[in-house]
Design a protein around this motif. Sequence first.
Motif, PDB file in Angstrom:
ATOM      1  N   PRO A   1      47.208  50.004  -5.637  1.00 15.93           N
ATOM      2  CA  PRO A   1      46.017  49.242  -5.255  1.00 15.93           C
ATOM      3  C   PRO A   1      46.192  47.732  -5.314  1.00 15.93           C
ATOM      4  O   PRO A   1      45.436  46.991  -4.687  1.00 15.93           O
ATOM      5  N   SER A   2      47.207  47.261  -6.029  1.00 15.04           N
ATOM      6  CA  SER A   2      47.405  45.812  -6.146  1.00 15.04           C
ATOM      7  C   SER A   2      47.779  45.168  -4.812  1.00 15.04           C
ATOM      8  O   SER A   2      47.668  43.959  -4.659  1.00 15.04           O
ATOM      9  N   THR A   3      48.204  45.972  -3.841  1.00 15.62           N
ATOM     10  CA  THR A   3      48.605  45.422  -2.543  1.00 15.62           C
ATOM     11  C   THR A   3      47.662  45.834  -1.416  1.00 15.62           C
ATOM     12  O   THR A   3      47.909  45.494  -0.248  1.00 15.62           O
ATOM     13  N   SER A   4      46.600  46.574  -1.729  1.00 12.19           N
ATOM     14  CA  SER A   4      45.677  47.029  -0.686  1.00 12.19           C
ATOM     15  C   SER A   4      44.921  45.849  -0.082  1.00 12.19           C
ATOM     16  O   SER A   4      44.577  44.894  -0.776  1.00 12.19           O
ATOM     17  N   MET A   5      44.672  45.972   1.218  1.00 15.76           N
ATOM     18  CA  MET A   5      43.892  44.964   1.950  1.00 15.76           C
ATOM     19  C   MET A   5      42.764  45.705   2.662  1.00 15.76           C
ATOM     20  O   MET A   5      42.944  46.833   3.104  1.00 15.76           O
ATOM     21  N   VAL A   6      41.613  45.051   2.785  1.00  9.34           N
ATOM     22  CA  VAL A   6      40.473  45.680   3.442  1.00  9.34           C
ATOM     23  C   VAL A   6      39.932  44.775   4.536  1.00  9.34           C
ATOM     24  O   VAL A   6      39.965  43.545   4.410  1.00  9.34           O
ATOM     25  N   THR A   7      39.501  45.396   5.627  1.00  3.61           N
ATOM     26  CA  THR A   7      38.747  44.693   6.652  1.00  3.61           C
ATOM     27  C   THR A   7      37.445  45.453   6.838  1.00  3.61           C
ATOM     28  O   THR A   7      37.349  46.645   6.537  1.00  3.61           O
ATOM     29  N   VAL A   8      36.440  44.769   7.332  1.00  3.73           N
ATOM     30  CA  VAL A   8      35.175  45.426   7.654  1.00  3.73           C
ATOM     31  C   VAL A   8      34.638  44.784   8.929  1.00  3.73           C
ATOM     32  O   VAL A   8      34.725  43.570   9.118  1.00  3.73           O
TER      33      VAL A   8
END
Length: 141
Positions: A113-120
Amino acid sequence: MATKERVLKFTVMQHRNPNISEDEFHTYWTKKHAVLASIWLERNGILGYTQYHTPKATRDLAVGFADQIGWKLSTYDGHVEFIVRSVDDLSKAVQDPEYPEKIAPDEQYLLDPSTSMVTVGWEEVYILDGKLVSQGGAGTD
């Protein structure tokens, strides 16, 4: 007659836990995590849940093309997409007691999870099944 509704699409780009192999990641994500998460998400009113698998061998298919047009190739092992009516829908889902009991530990095993990226955002579709949809879009709204 159906009423159109603009919904949000959350896309989370994810690297696998470095302690598991790429094959183990994709198999587990499909056969174990998807089953567990789907039941929990449906119960919490999430409209859509999709996994997008991007193993290295598949990502590498785009290396030449990406270089040709100046794109940087993503290194993520996969993306997950959630379709929701509001941000509160996902917030409510993670407040469900099943999240800390079952879902979060499963994610900790599977993901970094330390490298996860999110867009919305929202989706607008202009070509569907090889055909022009409309000039104004026909997204998932």
